[in-house]
Design a protein around this motif. Structure first.
Motif, PDB file in Angstrom:
ATOM      1  N   GLY A 543     -14.247 -57.094  18.503  1.00 21.13           N
ATOM      2  CA  GLY A 543     -14.619 -55.714  18.779  1.00 21.13           C
ATOM      3  C   GLY A 543     -15.917 -55.375  18.070  1.00 21.13           C
ATOM      4  N   ASN A 544     -15.866 -54.372  17.170  1.00 24.79           N
ATOM      5  CA  ASN A 544     -17.047 -53.979  16.391  1.00 24.79           C
ATOM      6  C   ASN A 544     -17.005 -54.482  14.959  1.00 24.79           C
ATOM      7  N   THR A 545     -16.036 -55.368  14.679  1.00 23.49           N
ATOM      8  CA  THR A 545     -15.838 -55.828  13.308  1.00 23.49           C
ATOM      9  C   THR A 545     -16.276 -57.276  13.173  1.00 23.49           C
ATOM     10  N   ASP A 546     -17.162 -57.541  12.229  1.00 24.83           N
ATOM     11  CA  ASP A 546     -17.581 -58.913  11.958  1.00 24.83           C
ATOM     12  C   ASP A 546     -16.515 -59.627  11.146  1.00 24.83           C
ATOM     13  N   LEU A 547     -16.197 -60.855  11.570  1.00 28.46           N
ATOM     14  CA  LEU A 547     -15.323 -61.688  10.762  1.00 28.46           C
ATOM     15  C   LEU A 547     -16.119 -62.260   9.595  1.00 28.46           C
ATOM     16  N   VAL A 548     -15.426 -62.616   8.522  1.00 24.06           N
ATOM     17  CA  VAL A 548     -16.088 -62.999   7.269  1.00 24.06           C
ATOM     18  C   VAL A 548     -16.199 -64.509   7.177  1.00 24.06           C
ATOM     19  N   ASN A 549     -17.436 -64.975   7.054  1.00 25.68           N
ATOM     20  CA  ASN A 549     -17.685 -66.409   6.878  1.00 25.68           C
ATOM     21  C   ASN A 549     -17.127 -66.843   5.526  1.00 25.68           C
ATOM     22  N   GLY A 550     -16.373 -67.918   5.553  1.00 26.74           N
ATOM     23  CA  GLY A 550     -15.763 -68.429   4.332  1.00 26.74           C
ATOM     24  C   GLY A 550     -14.348 -67.957   4.134  1.00 26.74           C
ATOM     25  N   THR A 551     -14.011 -66.811   4.720  1.00 28.95           N
ATOM     26  CA  THR A 551     -12.643 -66.286   4.638  1.00 28.95           C
ATOM     27  C   THR A 551     -11.929 -66.403   5.968  1.00 28.95           C
ATOM     28  N   ASP A 552     -12.582 -65.904   7.015  1.00 29.26           N
ATOM     29  CA  ASP A 552     -11.988 -65.957   8.344  1.00 29.26           C
ATOM     30  C   ASP A 552     -12.367 -67.227   9.107  1.00 29.26           C
ATOM     31  N   TYR A 553     -13.506 -67.778   8.770  1.00 30.79           N
ATOM     32  CA  TYR A 553     -13.961 -68.981   9.458  1.00 30.79           C
ATOM     33  C   TYR A 553     -14.961 -69.720   8.582  1.00 30.79           C
ATOM     34  N   THR A 554     -15.151 -70.987   8.912  1.00 32.49           N
ATOM     35  CA  THR A 554     -16.185 -71.792   8.276  1.00 32.49           C
ATOM     36  C   THR A 554     -16.951 -72.537   9.361  1.00 32.49           C
ATOM     37  N   VAL A 555     -18.184 -72.874   9.047  1.00 31.97           N
ATOM     38  CA  VAL A 555     -19.010 -73.654   9.968  1.00 31.97           C
ATOM     39  C   VAL A 555     -19.566 -74.841   9.203  1.00 31.97           C
ATOM     40  N   SER A 556     -19.327 -76.021   9.740  1.00 28.91           N
ATOM     41  CA  SER A 556     -19.855 -77.248   9.157  1.00 28.91           C
ATOM     42  C   SER A 556     -20.536 -78.026  10.272  1.00 28.91           C
ATOM     43  N   GLY A 557     -21.866 -78.034  10.255  1.00 26.10           N
ATOM     44  CA  GLY A 557     -22.582 -78.652  11.357  1.00 26.10           C
ATOM     45  C   GLY A 557     -22.312 -77.888  12.639  1.00 26.10           C
ATOM     46  N   SER A 558     -21.748 -78.552  13.619  1.00 25.86           N
ATOM     47  CA  SER A 558     -21.411 -77.883  14.878  1.00 25.86           C
ATOM     48  C   SER A 558     -19.920 -77.578  14.982  1.00 25.86           C
ATOM     49  N   THR A 559     -19.183 -77.734  13.899  1.00 23.94           N
ATOM     50  CA  THR A 559     -17.746 -77.479  13.914  1.00 23.94           C
ATOM     51  C   THR A 559     -17.436 -76.099  13.366  1.00 23.94           C
ATOM     52  N   LEU A 560     -16.838 -75.281  14.197  1.00 18.17           N
ATOM     53  CA  LEU A 560     -16.395 -73.945  13.816  1.00 18.17           C
ATOM     54  C   LEU A 560     -14.892 -74.004  13.587  1.00 18.17           C
ATOM     55  N   THR A 561     -14.449 -73.592  12.405  1.00 20.89           N
ATOM     56  CA  THR A 561     -13.026 -73.625  12.069  1.00 20.89           C
ATOM     57  C   THR A 561     -12.529 -72.221  11.769  1.00 20.89           C
ATOM     58  N   LEU A 562     -11.512 -71.793  12.491  1.00 20.93           N
ATOM     59  CA  LEU A 562     -10.836 -70.531  12.210  1.00 20.93           C
ATOM     60  C   LEU A 562      -9.739 -70.793  11.203  1.00 20.93           C
ATOM     61  N   THR A 563      -9.725 -70.022  10.136  1.00 13.12           N
ATOM     62  CA  THR A 563      -8.753 -70.268   9.077  1.00 13.12           C
ATOM     63  C   THR A 563      -7.350 -69.834   9.495  1.00 13.12           C
ATOM     64  N   ALA A 564      -6.367 -70.396   8.821  1.00  6.73           N
ATOM     65  CA  ALA A 564      -4.975 -70.027   9.103  1.00  6.73           C
ATOM     66  C   ALA A 564      -4.750 -68.542   8.838  1.00  6.73           C
ATOM     67  N   ALA A 565      -5.386 -68.025   7.791  1.00 10.01           N
ATOM     68  CA  ALA A 565      -5.205 -66.599   7.463  1.00 10.01           C
ATOM     69  C   ALA A 565      -5.755 -65.715   8.579  1.00 10.01           C
ATOM     70  N   ALA A 566      -6.932 -66.066   9.113  1.00 13.21           N
ATOM     71  CA  ALA A 566      -7.513 -65.267  10.189  1.00 13.21           C
ATOM     72  C   ALA A 566      -6.660 -65.343  11.442  1.00 13.21           C
ATOM     73  N   LEU A 567      -6.189 -66.530  11.776  1.00 10.34           N
ATOM     74  CA  LEU A 567      -5.362 -66.676  12.968  1.00 10.34           C
ATOM     75  C   LEU A 567      -4.049 -65.916  12.817  1.00 10.34           C
ATOM     76  N   THR A 568      -3.483 -65.923  11.630  1.00 14.65           N
ATOM     77  CA  THR A 568      -2.234 -65.179  11.389  1.00 14.65           C
ATOM     78  C   THR A 568      -2.455 -63.693  11.645  1.00 14.65           C
ATOM     79  N   ARG A 569      -3.584 -63.194  11.198  1.00 15.14           N
ATOM     80  CA  ARG A 569      -3.881 -61.779  11.427  1.00 15.14           C
ATOM     81  C   ARG A 569      -4.151 -61.508  12.914  1.00 15.14           C
ATOM     82  N   LEU A 570      -4.861 -62.397  13.561  1.00 11.49           N
ATOM     83  CA  LEU A 570      -5.262 -62.175  14.948  1.00 11.49           C
ATOM     84  C   LEU A 570      -4.089 -62.232  15.919  1.00 11.49           C
ATOM     85  N   VAL A 571      -3.112 -63.099  15.671  1.00 16.31           N
ATOM     86  CA  VAL A 571      -1.986 -63.194  16.612  1.00 16.31           C
ATOM     87  C   VAL A 571      -0.974 -62.081  16.402  1.00 16.31           C
TER      88      VAL A 571
END
Length: 706
Positions: A543-571
């Motif tokens: 929506g209008n809310t930015d997710l937090v890099n390092g908390t909600d997701y990480t990026v390593s090279g071309s790999t984007l990882t959604l954290t378990a905590a973020a997914l728990t909140r999103l579902v």
């Protein structure tokens, strides 16, 4: 395009020729890897040709400093001009500021090396040349060592998209004798499909309403610059020898053509389904077919003799021949049609003496032999005012979802680049413009859900990019399944946003637009691969809310990882299906939607029924069906397309999510051996696979899970 889904290949085009140039020598500076690196450049901006409301330009960059591995040129238009199409660079705009960045093959720029790119633009009032440029953030000085300007931080939201004007721009065409510029100005294009090409009494025979001025106005407002109006004449003319076209039908076609011209469109008309209704009998009925064909074009040439030069004639749609002796005779017959068409139109005089004429390959295929045949025709005609055309509906297994073609993978991408490269090398590189008169996916003939949404978006993103790269104009095929003929709304706004963005820039994508989270048990992190496509990743947003890099997701090279905590909140409560949508945002183009989906493995149930209407009871439980395999007990392939175990989506089988079932269609059982047990493997997008067994005997089907 035939009413049935038939195998087609593609064609494309667009180009630009340089006329008299207003040359601006400016200077620019390049930033190298370190602060101490030498930097500097020179920019040559040339207005190649100009017409009322439009112009073409070329930009040359000479690197005076240390070698560069990538470049970004920025300038501001002084008179509010806009870039509408570019090649050999990725171009984006924010207001009057324009940014051009290198594409994959021209990022390396040696000391004293030069790179160039071109674009088409729009203007009103004046078309003053830009007065300054910056390259890689350094102001232009004309020598090594410039003044670094502050680097603009990429916006967290994309710049506003300029709304297409509600009134058309000036409609004066590019200068006569500049067909490459004229065809470049046609980009992008749209097809008025299944209306005047409908086989029947009138334009409503295939279910579309009568064409209105309002429809054309609204298509123009979407940003389309050309419109192809396919017309089938079979049922709208009299008998031999005159084959007189029905006056009412001709006047109706003329009325719609005039509406389109008044809207500022470039317009193309043709002989459409006539190709398979009677022209295809030419091998055994040459004289009658040629007489009929010539009579129709003689009348059309006369009727539109004095029409605007923005009206183009296409000799025939998807030419094909039945009962010929092979490729050689096919080539001879098509050459005869194309050259006869050319002679008739040119001899009719008026604007037809120089009108742009569109000639197709056999089947509008971009296979090399078909392209070579058309090249021979162009060479013999020696007429600069000709356009080559092919059609492109993608790599066939992907385009209809058969043989496991569920993804826009390397094979599907290679097929696309091969088609466009062949057409570019044969025509565009020789200054012959190319129009892909139809493009899309063959699965769209039934509905747009045959191909998974994210894979579909990746196809159109890459297609738009590579067509620009190869300077080819594209015309979207639309039966009415894309843009509502009376609602004036897109049935899939996300798809059109991707298509529209691809006209001017690249967009980032990812390996999937779906993340599946199990409904029960622990939630773990999930990863996707980013396809940057020359962009830079900016972050994730819900929506209008930015997710937090390092908390909600990480990026390593071309790999984007959604954290378990973020997914728990999103579902959230983990209800089946899509619980949340987030957007991966990039430095340019449209954001990439990622759906967070809760699922459990689907459950199938036993069933009996008739082969004409058999369905497998299915609890999808949040999952979605990707494809289905069918094999006999001995491992051989069962059902239609028996060269592959993977059956065609929506032809052999189809999910029905609202009815909680998977239909096995009569077309599937029609090619299943009576009495033999068939093992079905259903593949779901979560990665789940389920096995099911069916036996058809005397029109009755038994289905079991074991």
């Amino acid at each position: 395009m035939s009413l049935q889904s038939t195998l087609r290949r593609a064609r494309w085009r667009v180009g630009l020729v340089m006329g008299s140039a207003a040359l601006l020598l400016a200077t620019g500076a390049m930033v190298a890897a370190s602060a101490q690196a030498a930097a500097g450049c020179r920019v040559a901006y040339a207005t190649a040709s100009q017409w009322s409301g439009g112009f073409s330009a070329n930009v040359g960059i000479t690197n005076l400093g240390d070698p560069l591995s990538g470049w970004s040129l920025v300038w501001t238009f002084p008179s509010g001009q806009r870039v509408t199409q570019a090649w050999n660079a990725n171009v984006t705009s924010s207001g009057s500021q324009v940014t051009a960045t290198n594409v994959s093959y021209n990022g390396a720029l040696a000391t004293n090396g030069t790179v160039s790119f071109g674009f088409n633009g729009s203007w009103s009032g004046t078309n003053a040349v830009p007065t300054s440029f910056t390259l890689n953030g350094v102001a232009c000085t004309g020598s090594v060592g410039g003044t670094t300007t502050p680097t603009t931080r990429p916006p967290t939201t994309p710049p506003p998209t300029t709304r297409p004007p509600t009134t058309p721009p000036p409609t004066t065409p590019p200068p006569a004798g500049n067909p490459m510029a004229a065809v470049a100005a046609m980009q992008p294009g749209w097809n008025l499909g299944n209306s005047f090409d409908a086989v029947g009494a009138d334009e409503t025979a295939w279910g579309n309403p009568r064409v209105t001025e309002a429809l054309l106005d609204n298509i123009r407002a979407q940003g389309f610059n050309s419109i192809r109006i396919p017309v089938t004449w079979t049922n709208h003319h009299g008998a031999a020898p005159s084959y007189t076209i029905d006056a009412a039908w001709l006047n109706r076609v003329r009325e719609v053509v005039n509406w389109a011209l008044a809207d500022g469109f470039y317009v193309m008309i043709n002989l459409h389904h006539d190709s398979w209704q009677w022209i295809n009998t030419m091998p055994t009925d040459r004289t009658n077919v040629l007489n009929r064909y010539n009579a129709l074009w003689t009348q059309l040439a006369s009727a539109f003799r004095d029409a605007s030069p923005r009206l183009h004639f296409e000799s025939v749609n998807e030419p094909q021949f039945t009962g010929s002796s092979g490729d050689a005779q096919n080539a001879t017959l098509l050459n005869e049609l194309n050259t006869s068409f050319h002679r008739i139109v040119r001899q009719s005089g008026g604007n037809n003496a120089t009108r742009l004429l569109v000639l197709p390959t056999l089947h509008t295929s971009a296979d090399q032999p078909r392209v070579d045949e058309l090249v021979s025709t162009f060479t013999a005609l020696n007429d600069p005012n000709l356009i080559a055309t092919v059609h492109f509906y993608g790599y066939w297994p992907f385009s209809v979802n058969v043989a496991g073609g569920t993804r826009f993978d390397a094979t599907a991408q290679q097929d696309l680049t091969g088609v466009l490269d062949r057409v570019y090398n044969a025509f565009v590189s020789r200054n012959i413009p190319v129009v892909i008169g139809e493009y899309g996916l063959l699965g769209f003939d039934r509905h747009t859900g045959t191909i998974e949404q994210g894979e579909k978006l990746k196809f159109f993103e890459y297609l738009g990019y590579y067509a620009r790269n190869r300077r080819i104009t594209t015309q979207l095929w639309d039966n009415g399944q894309h843009f509502g003929r009376t609602s004036f709304q897109w049935s899939d706004p996300e798809l059109f946003a991707q298509i529209k963005s691809s006209w001017t820039t690249r967009s980032g994508t990812a390996s999937s637009d779906q993340v599946y989270v199990p409904r029960t048990g622990s939630i773990t992190s999930k990863s996707l691969t980013l396809n940057l496509n020359g962009t830079t990743f900016q972050g994730l947003r819900q929506g209008n809310t930015d997710l937090v890099n390092g908390t909600d997701y990480t990026v390593s090279g071309s790999t984007l990882t959604l954290t378990a905590a973020a997914l728990t909140r999103l579902v959230g409560s983990r209800a089946y299906g899509v619980n949340a949508n987030i957007q991966a945002r990039f430095s340019q183009g449209v954001p990439w939607r990622i759906s967070i989906i809760t699922y459990d493995p689907p459950v199938l149930s036993n069933a009996t029924g008739a082969a004409a209407s058999f369905a497998v009871p299915t609890q999808f439980r949040g999952d979605q069906l990707a494809t289905m395999e069918a094999k006999y007990a001995d491992g051989s392939n069962a059902g239609p397309h028996n060269w592959t175990s993977f059956k065609e989506f929506d032809v052999a089988f189809a999910p029905n999510y609202s009815a909680n079932s998977i239909t096995l269609k009569p077309e599937f059982f029609a090619e299943v051996n009576d009495g033999q047990r068939v093992t079905l493997t259903f593949h779901f997008w979560s990665g789940t696979t389920l096995t099911y067994y069916v036996t058809e005997s005397g029109g009755n089907v038994t289905g079991t899970t074991s």
